[in-house]
Write a protein that holds these residues in place. Sequence first.
Motif, mmCIF file in Angstrom:
data_model
loop_
_atom_site.group_PDB
_atom_site.id
_atom_site.type_symbol
_atom_site.label_atom_id
_atom_site.label_comp_id
_atom_site.label_asym_id
_atom_site.label_seq_id
_atom_site.Cartn_x
_atom_site.Cartn_y
_atom_site.Cartn_z
ATOM 1 N N LYS A 132 1.176 -1.064 -0.103
ATOM 2 C CA LYS A 132 0.066 -0.277 0.257
ATOM 3 C C LYS A 132 0.906 1.492 0.002
ATOM 4 O O LYS A 132 0.212 2.089 0.028
ATOM 5 C CB LYS A 132 -0.795 0.109 0.759
ATOM 6 C CG LYS A 132 -2.017 -1.584 1.035
ATOM 7 C CD LYS A 132 -2.954 -1.170 2.554
ATOM 8 C CE LYS A 132 -4.416 -2.201 2.205
ATOM 9 N NZ LYS A 132 -3.128 -3.308 2.489
ATOM 10 N N ARG A 133 2.096 0.743 0.520
ATOM 11 C CA ARG A 133 3.398 1.927 0.477
ATOM 12 C C ARG A 133 3.844 1.850 -1.033
ATOM 13 O O ARG A 133 3.068 0.946 -2.084
ATOM 14 C CB ARG A 133 4.008 2.226 0.899
ATOM 15 C CG ARG A 133 3.370 3.057 2.513
ATOM 16 C CD ARG A 133 4.307 3.627 3.925
ATOM 17 N NE ARG A 133 4.000 3.829 5.252
ATOM 18 C CZ ARG A 133 3.680 2.966 6.266
ATOM 19 N NH1 ARG A 133 4.274 1.898 5.984
ATOM 20 N NH2 ARG A 133 3.685 4.031 7.102
ATOM 21 N N LEU A 134 4.744 2.895 -1.452
ATOM 22 C CA LEU A 134 5.646 2.821 -2.924
ATOM 23 C C LEU A 134 6.035 1.983 -2.738
ATOM 24 O O LEU A 134 6.945 1.340 -1.366
ATOM 25 C CB LEU A 134 6.356 4.204 -3.055
ATOM 26 C CG LEU A 134 5.388 5.599 -3.540
ATOM 27 C CD1 LEU A 134 6.682 6.568 -3.214
ATOM 28 C CD2 LEU A 134 4.688 6.039 -3.873
ATOM 29 N N PRO A 135 6.026 1.173 -3.814
ATOM 30 C CA PRO A 135 6.716 -0.060 -3.997
ATOM 31 C C PRO A 135 8.698 0.576 -3.942
ATOM 32 O O PRO A 135 8.929 1.453 -4.973
ATOM 33 C CB PRO A 135 7.179 -0.617 -5.516
ATOM 34 C CG PRO A 135 6.078 0.095 -5.762
ATOM 35 C CD PRO A 135 5.632 1.369 -5.065
ATOM 36 N N THR A 136 9.746 -0.854 -3.198
ATOM 37 C CA THR A 136 11.304 -0.904 -3.254
ATOM 38 C C THR A 136 11.412 -2.016 -3.609
ATOM 39 O O THR A 136 10.401 -2.788 -3.594
ATOM 40 C CB THR A 136 11.584 0.288 -1.272
ATOM 41 O OG1 THR A 136 10.953 -1.257 -0.736
ATOM 42 C CG2 THR A 136 11.019 1.359 -0.714
ATOM 43 N N PRO A 167 -10.730 3.652 6.510
ATOM 44 C CA PRO A 167 -10.577 4.168 4.917
ATOM 45 C C PRO A 167 -8.952 5.127 5.812
ATOM 46 O O PRO A 167 -8.707 6.231 6.137
ATOM 47 C CB PRO A 167 -11.773 5.653 5.074
ATOM 48 C CG PRO A 167 -12.821 4.750 5.110
ATOM 49 C CD PRO A 167 -12.638 4.476 6.607
ATOM 50 N N THR A 168 -8.554 5.146 4.622
ATOM 51 C CA THR A 168 -6.717 5.248 4.417
ATOM 52 C C THR A 168 -5.900 5.769 3.496
ATOM 53 O O THR A 168 -6.239 5.036 2.625
ATOM 54 C CB THR A 168 -5.711 4.024 5.453
ATOM 55 O OG1 THR A 168 -6.784 4.268 6.624
ATOM 56 C CG2 THR A 168 -4.581 4.565 5.528
ATOM 57 N N PRO A 169 -5.382 7.003 3.073
ATOM 58 C CA PRO A 169 -4.766 7.332 2.482
ATOM 59 C C PRO A 169 -3.109 5.899 2.186
ATOM 60 O O PRO A 169 -2.059 5.701 2.874
ATOM 61 C CB PRO A 169 -4.200 8.649 2.718
ATOM 62 C CG PRO A 169 -4.821 9.070 3.714
ATOM 63 C CD PRO A 169 -5.238 7.896 4.774
ATOM 64 N N ILE A 170 -3.566 5.632 0.818
ATOM 65 C CA ILE A 170 -2.552 4.816 0.327
ATOM 66 C C ILE A 170 -1.168 5.267 -0.903
ATOM 67 O O ILE A 170 -1.991 6.213 -1.589
ATOM 68 C CB ILE A 170 -3.093 3.683 -0.041
ATOM 69 C CG1 ILE A 170 -4.350 3.539 -1.200
ATOM 70 C CG2 ILE A 170 -3.217 2.981 1.310
ATOM 71 C CD1 ILE A 170 -4.769 2.330 -1.799
ATOM 72 N N GLN A 171 -0.277 4.614 -1.167
ATOM 73 C CA GLN A 171 0.465 5.392 -2.569
ATOM 74 C C GLN A 171 0.670 3.773 -3.406
ATOM 75 O O GLN A 171 0.775 4.870 -4.753
ATOM 76 C CB GLN A 171 1.751 6.100 -1.572
ATOM 77 C CG GLN A 171 2.365 6.906 -0.652
ATOM 78 C CD GLN A 171 3.224 6.651 -0.399
ATOM 79 O OE1 GLN A 171 4.258 5.596 0.270
ATOM 80 N NE2 GLN A 171 3.942 7.546 -0.178
ATOM 81 N N SER A 213 -5.857 11.935 -4.827
ATOM 82 C CA SER A 213 -6.069 10.685 -3.404
ATOM 83 C C SER A 213 -6.386 9.652 -3.657
ATOM 84 O O SER A 213 -7.326 9.589 -4.094
ATOM 85 C CB SER A 213 -5.927 11.656 -2.142
ATOM 86 O OG SER A 213 -7.816 12.093 -2.174
ATOM 87 N N ALA A 214 -5.725 8.840 -3.001
ATOM 88 C CA ALA A 214 -6.055 7.757 -3.440
ATOM 89 C C ALA A 214 -6.023 7.204 -1.868
ATOM 90 O O ALA A 214 -5.356 7.317 -0.823
ATOM 91 C CB ALA A 214 -5.056 6.521 -4.226
#
Length: 255
Positions: A132-136, A167-171, A213-214
């Motif tokens: 859910k966060r930016l891939p690394t 509900p939560t903002p995600i990347q 936003s997502a």
Amino acid sequence: MTNRPQVSACIVTYNNAGEVENTIASLLEHTQGADLHLFVVDNASTDGTPERIAARFPQITLLTGPNNGFGAGHNRVLGLLASECHFIINPDITIQSDVLTQMALYLRAHPDVGLVSPHVCFPDGTTQVLGKRLPTIRAILSRNLPGHPFAKQAALYEMRDVDLSKPTPIQFATGCFMGIRTCLFKQIGGFDERYFLYFEDADLTREVNQISSAVYLPDVVVTHAWHRAHRRSLQALWRTCRSMCQYFHKWKGRP
């Protein structure tokens, strides 16, 4: 605009005859609170998929053509969309409630949100833990290599440090099922077609977050068979690695 959300949805399929029929039937059965225009894009299947879909579901819009990839398939409907909200749906998804209406109404009630992502489960009801966060690179390696050598990075990637019960903002929203404002999808230009398969969802979410936003919606639940093709096929593994390199090259040095 009527009170009923005007929604569209697209399924891109390739040699998924029986499975995609279940997905279509599920969507048509459970989408009761919105006016749905369902598209299926067949990427040159050889198993009779388009013929079976056309015979069983004459009410949907079926498009056929060459296999130029997942994102390119979805982009084929861009010029045909007249909806309020558009859904990207995998051919191995099923739903048990009217989640399209639920997600569309959330977008209607939250004008600052451009994309919504559901809680995804396996067929047995257990949660699919997704990024859910930016891939690394370390997080991806940890999730795919034996022993999970970078487990801390993977946990951060999966937002295990955050309360996801609201509900939560995600990347990063999974491409197996997402809802996006149609006007925003068109503004972005759809998916980046340089990705044949994999990472196009991470890329699209990042494009959305540049403008809007997502948000992850835990109360919206879908079932995803998730066959993990990249673990069974050298060709799929190569495509994963290629798309990963494209993604990191594109976003290097960008917010």
